[in-house]
Motif scaffolding. Sequence first.
Motif, PDB file in Angstrom:
ATOM      1  N   GLU A   1      52.537  88.507  36.393  1.00  0.00           N
ATOM      2  CA  GLU A   1      52.920  89.896  36.666  1.00  0.00           C
ATOM      3  C   GLU A   1      51.999  90.876  35.943  1.00  0.00           C
ATOM      4  O   GLU A   1      52.290  92.058  35.852  1.00  0.00           O
ATOM      5  CB  GLU A   1      54.378  90.149  36.253  1.00  0.00           C
ATOM      6  N   THR A   2      50.882  90.362  35.436  1.00  0.00           N
ATOM      7  CA  THR A   2      49.871  91.119  34.677  1.00  0.00           C
ATOM      8  C   THR A   2      50.477  91.747  33.424  1.00  0.00           C
ATOM      9  O   THR A   2      50.001  92.777  32.956  1.00  0.00           O
ATOM     10  CB  THR A   2      49.198  92.210  35.542  1.00  0.00           C
ATOM     11  N   ARG A   3      51.516  91.109  32.881  1.00  0.00           N
ATOM     12  CA  ARG A   3      52.065  91.554  31.599  1.00  0.00           C
ATOM     13  C   ARG A   3      51.251  90.947  30.454  1.00  0.00           C
ATOM     14  O   ARG A   3      50.786  89.811  30.539  1.00  0.00           O
ATOM     15  CB  ARG A   3      53.533  91.143  31.460  1.00  0.00           C
ATOM     16  N   TYR A   4      51.121  91.723  29.389  1.00  0.00           N
ATOM     17  CA  TYR A   4      50.410  91.233  28.202  1.00  0.00           C
ATOM     18  C   TYR A   4      51.261  90.183  27.492  1.00  0.00           C
ATOM     19  O   TYR A   4      52.414  90.438  27.133  1.00  0.00           O
ATOM     20  CB  TYR A   4      50.117  92.378  27.239  1.00  0.00           C
ATOM     21  N   LEU A   5      50.674  89.003  27.281  1.00  0.00           N
ATOM     22  CA  LEU A   5      51.314  87.971  26.474  1.00  0.00           C
ATOM     23  C   LEU A   5      50.756  87.958  25.056  1.00  0.00           C
ATOM     24  O   LEU A   5      51.441  87.529  24.128  1.00  0.00           O
ATOM     25  CB  LEU A   5      51.092  86.595  27.119  1.00  0.00           C
ATOM     26  N   TYR A   6      49.517  88.405  24.911  1.00  0.00           N
ATOM     27  CA  TYR A   6      48.878  88.437  23.584  1.00  0.00           C
ATOM     28  C   TYR A   6      47.745  89.445  23.627  1.00  0.00           C
ATOM     29  O   TYR A   6      47.133  89.693  24.673  1.00  0.00           O
ATOM     30  CB  TYR A   6      48.330  87.061  23.200  1.00  0.00           C
ATOM     31  N   ALA A   7      47.476  90.045  22.470  1.00  0.00           N
ATOM     32  CA  ALA A   7      46.328  90.940  22.309  1.00  0.00           C
ATOM     33  C   ALA A   7      45.964  90.961  20.834  1.00  0.00           C
ATOM     34  O   ALA A   7      46.825  91.152  19.972  1.00  0.00           O
ATOM     35  CB  ALA A   7      46.653  92.347  22.791  1.00  0.00           C
ATOM     36  N   ASN A   8      44.692  90.700  20.534  1.00  0.00           N
ATOM     37  CA  ASN A   8      44.275  90.734  19.131  1.00  0.00           C
ATOM     38  C   ASN A   8      43.925  92.146  18.668  1.00  0.00           C
ATOM     39  O   ASN A   8      43.962  92.458  17.491  1.00  0.00           O
ATOM     40  CB  ASN A   8      43.087  89.796  18.904  1.00  0.00           C
TER      41      ASN A   8
ATOM     42  N   ARG B   1      49.258  97.977  34.358  1.00  0.00           N
ATOM     43  CA  ARG B   1      49.418  99.274  35.011  1.00  0.00           C
ATOM     44  C   ARG B   1      50.162 100.253  34.103  1.00  0.00           C
ATOM     45  O   ARG B   1      49.898 101.463  34.120  1.00  0.00           O
ATOM     46  CB  ARG B   1      50.160  99.097  36.340  1.00  0.00           C
ATOM     47  N   GLU B   2      51.091  99.715  33.312  1.00  0.00           N
ATOM     48  CA  GLU B   2      51.857 100.579  32.415  1.00  0.00           C
ATOM     49  C   GLU B   2      51.036 101.060  31.218  1.00  0.00           C
ATOM     50  O   GLU B   2      51.397 102.050  30.592  1.00  0.00           O
ATOM     51  CB  GLU B   2      53.097  99.824  31.910  1.00  0.00           C
ATOM     52  N   THR B   3      49.974 100.349  30.905  1.00  0.00           N
ATOM     53  CA  THR B   3      49.184 100.701  29.714  1.00  0.00           C
ATOM     54  C   THR B   3      47.845 101.343  30.062  1.00  0.00           C
ATOM     55  O   THR B   3      47.094 101.692  29.155  1.00  0.00           O
ATOM     56  CB  THR B   3      48.920  99.436  28.881  1.00  0.00           C
ATOM     57  N   THR B   4      47.546 101.488  31.341  1.00  0.00           N
ATOM     58  CA  THR B   4      46.276 102.096  31.763  1.00  0.00           C
ATOM     59  C   THR B   4      46.565 103.441  32.417  1.00  0.00           C
ATOM     60  O   THR B   4      47.343 103.529  33.373  1.00  0.00           O
ATOM     61  CB  THR B   4      45.532 101.187  32.759  1.00  0.00           C
TER      62      THR B   4
ATOM     63  N   LEU C   1      44.885  89.133  39.562  1.00  0.00           N
ATOM     64  CA  LEU C   1      45.564  88.384  40.622  1.00  0.00           C
ATOM     65  C   LEU C   1      44.583  87.473  41.361  1.00  0.00           C
ATOM     66  O   LEU C   1      44.957  86.377  41.802  1.00  0.00           O
ATOM     67  CB  LEU C   1      46.230  89.352  41.599  1.00  0.00           C
ATOM     68  N   LYS C   2      43.346  87.892  41.471  1.00  0.00           N
ATOM     69  CA  LYS C   2      42.342  87.060  42.126  1.00  0.00           C
ATOM     70  C   LYS C   2      42.104  85.770  41.340  1.00  0.00           C
ATOM     71  O   LYS C   2      41.976  84.687  41.928  1.00  0.00           O
ATOM     72  CB  LYS C   2      41.032  87.839  42.267  1.00  0.00           C
ATOM     73  N   VAL C   3      42.054  85.873  40.010  1.00  0.00           N
ATOM     74  CA  VAL C   3      41.868  84.683  39.178  1.00  0.00           C
ATOM     75  C   VAL C   3      43.082  83.757  39.289  1.00  0.00           C
ATOM     76  O   VAL C   3      42.947  82.531  39.361  1.00  0.00           O
ATOM     77  CB  VAL C   3      41.611  85.079  37.714  1.00  0.00           C
TER      78      VAL C   3
END
Length: 308
Positions: free
Chosen positions: A130-137, A154-157, A171-173
């Motif tokens: 769902e293109t949600r962030y699972l991790y970010a350093n 989409r919520e963070t851009t 989604l393509k990947v």
Amino acid sequence: LDVGTDAIRFNNPLLPKTRSELAMPLISRGQTIGALSIHSTEESAFSPEDIATFQTLADQLANAIMNARLYEQLQHELEERKRAEEEVRLLNAELEERVQTRTADLHRSEETFRALTENNPLQITRYDRETRYLYANRTANGAPPEELIGKTIRETTKNPLTSDFAEASLLKVFETGEPLKIDYDSGGKAATWWLAPEFGPDGKVISVIATTTDITERVRMEEELRQRSVELQTTNKELEAFSYSVSHDLRAPLRAIDGFSRILMEDFRASLPPEAESFLNRISTASHQMGQLIDDLLRLSRITRLEL
């Protein structure tokens, strides 16, 4: 069962002296578990009272045997239960030790992962389907990474066009399972966005790991090198034109010097003193050397057009 004179008489080869035998069933809890056999050397030895007494004895004996069997069975079950409990205890202890070892290994792996990612100059992120962030350093704007976790890209851009492009790329990947490389320029900064699929045990893509590399300095240097290359090409062309012009301008007086020295040698050789002839020969030799130098200059000017 012999209770009188009408009893059947027979000879028992195993007990030849037996003249009367009384057989009583051993019954406990409605179950026949054996028999009580009583022998006598007298005929018609057992009276009804004796039979009642022995029947009571047989019932008590049957109950005692049944209780002994039940006690033995209970003891056996208790031993089996203790053995099973001990096996369970050992298994639990082994399992707990494995869990502790595995937990320690996972803790060390997590510490290593965090040390590698948190100190990595690259921006590393991980997304679900769902293109949600699972991790970010780290984040591009310097905000705490915790503000991204659980939110979609989409919520963070802020820019809709950017979010549409990023979402479509992720989604393509997920659909193709193939890595993707994207170069982009945003706000005067250039970057490379690498998208790599992460596969689960079933071979399906379960997440996408993205790394963002800031290539602004590299792009600036490449542009600077391109400009310097253009300048260098211009300079080389100017140098080539200058060398060509100079070489041609030098050839005219050089041909005159060489020509007149040959005329002197051919037409006035007889009247020339030896020293003058030597000078003319040296002039001719120097002219040829000068011609060779001019040819070398022309070849040197063409070097920039040759492959290394």
